[in-house]
Design a protein around this motif. Structure first.
Motif, PDB file in Angstrom:
ATOM      1  N   TRP A 127       3.673   4.299   8.526  1.00  0.00           N
ATOM      2  CA  TRP A 127       3.007   4.912   7.780  1.00  0.00           C
ATOM      3  C   TRP A 127       1.672   4.161   7.822  1.00  0.00           C
ATOM      4  O   TRP A 127       0.357   4.695   8.064  1.00  0.00           O
ATOM      5  N   TYR A 128       1.669   2.868   7.458  1.00  0.00           N
ATOM      6  CA  TYR A 128       0.257   2.098   7.426  1.00  0.00           C
ATOM      7  C   TYR A 128      -0.476   1.843   8.965  1.00  0.00           C
ATOM      8  O   TYR A 128      -1.657   2.060   9.084  1.00  0.00           O
TER       9      TYR A 128
ATOM     10  N   ARG B  46       2.124   1.776  -3.554  1.00  0.00           N
ATOM     11  CA  ARG B  46       0.929   2.276  -4.256  1.00  0.00           C
ATOM     12  C   ARG B  46       0.792   3.740  -4.219  1.00  0.00           C
ATOM     13  O   ARG B  46       0.176   4.318  -5.215  1.00  0.00           O
ATOM     14  N   THR B  47       0.900   4.170  -3.016  1.00  0.00           N
ATOM     15  CA  THR B  47       0.549   5.676  -2.601  1.00  0.00           C
ATOM     16  C   THR B  47       1.869   6.679  -2.706  1.00  0.00           C
ATOM     17  O   THR B  47       1.516   7.871  -2.596  1.00  0.00           O
ATOM     18  N   HIS B  48       3.010   6.124  -2.879  1.00  0.00           N
ATOM     19  CA  HIS B  48       4.073   6.729  -3.093  1.00  0.00           C
ATOM     20  C   HIS B  48       5.052   6.360  -4.181  1.00  0.00           C
ATOM     21  O   HIS B  48       6.139   5.837  -4.224  1.00  0.00           O
ATOM     22  N   SER B  49       4.687   6.916  -5.503  1.00  0.00           N
ATOM     23  CA  SER B  49       5.179   6.695  -6.736  1.00  0.00           C
ATOM     24  C   SER B  49       6.668   6.877  -6.719  1.00  0.00           C
ATOM     25  O   SER B  49       7.369   6.140  -7.482  1.00  0.00           O
TER      26      SER B  49
ATOM     27  N   ASN C 124      -2.252   5.419   9.666  1.00  0.00           N
ATOM     28  CA  ASN C 124      -3.236   5.784   8.734  1.00  0.00           C
ATOM     29  C   ASN C 124      -4.478   4.950   8.870  1.00  0.00           C
ATOM     30  O   ASN C 124      -4.733   4.110   9.399  1.00  0.00           O
TER      31      ASN C 124
ATOM     32  N   ASP D  56       0.777  -1.248   0.132  1.00  0.00           N
ATOM     33  CA  ASP D  56      -0.113   0.086   0.012  1.00  0.00           C
ATOM     34  C   ASP D  56       0.793   1.193   0.118  1.00  0.00           C
ATOM     35  O   ASP D  56       0.541   2.235  -0.467  1.00  0.00           O
ATOM     36  N   TYR D  57       1.860   1.233   0.657  1.00  0.00           N
ATOM     37  CA  TYR D  57       2.848   2.485   0.645  1.00  0.00           C
ATOM     38  C   TYR D  57       3.462   2.760  -0.676  1.00  0.00           C
ATOM     39  O   TYR D  57       3.423   4.000  -1.267  1.00  0.00           O
TER      40      TYR D  57
END
Length: 171
Positions: A167-168, A122-125, A171, A119-120
């Motif tokens: 981060w996970y 996927r959201t931090h290109s 959030n 997920d990290y």
């Protein structure tokens, strides 16, 4: 095993879907959830073209009773294979196409670690791009040495896991 890192392939999502349906048909009532993890689950990320699948099950001990069915799908049953509480299966040993990492639902540490990184990225290109470049460079440097490839990305992956988990969980 040859180390090949390629550009993201949109077909990886479909390959996950096809293979995860086969797992659902095998694990049936033991299965709680099934996730596409690893680099092939992150759109745009360069990756070794190996689909990582993470079934989450009620009782990890019962998974051993499905080994014959998994072998029937072309998987090699590897037991825990270095991670306590996991059942690991790989398809096509030297030209691997799929890896299955089964965890019991209460194994939050391993489950969260995999989902956090996915997920990290996927959201931090920008981090995904950096990671893809690290892997691509290592694959060019060590095209026939999977151990050297893995060792080369180890520090990056450990830092990525640490950052992603923080981060996970927040959030």
């Amino acid at each position: 095993m040859n180390v090949v890192v390629t550009e993201y392939n949109n077909r990886w999502k479909q390959m996950f879907g096809e293979e995860s349906q086969k797992m659902k048909d095998i694990f049936v009532d033991e299965l709680i959830d099934i996730h596409h993890i690893g680099s092939t689950s992150v759109p745009g990320l360069k990756a070794k073209p190996i689909i990582d699948i993470m079934p989450v099950v009620k009782d990890i001990e019962k998974i051993d009773s499905f080994n014959e069915q998994m072998t029937g799908l072309g998987y090699e049953c590897m037991g825990e294979f270095g991670i306590k509480g996991r059942r690991y299966f790989r398809k096509h040993r030297d030209n691997r196409t799929h890896q299955v990492h089964v965890f019991q639902v209460d194994n939050k540490e391993d489950i969260n670690r995999h989902l956090a990184v996915r997920d990290y990225l996927r959201t931090h290109s920008e981090v995904a791009k950096q990671y893809g470049n690290v892997k691509e460079n290592l694959a060019k440097q060590f095209p026939k040495d999977i151990e050297a490839y893995m060792n080369g990305k180890d520090a990056f992956v450990k830092e990525l896991e640490r950052t992603a988990l923080h981060w996970y969980m927040n959030n």
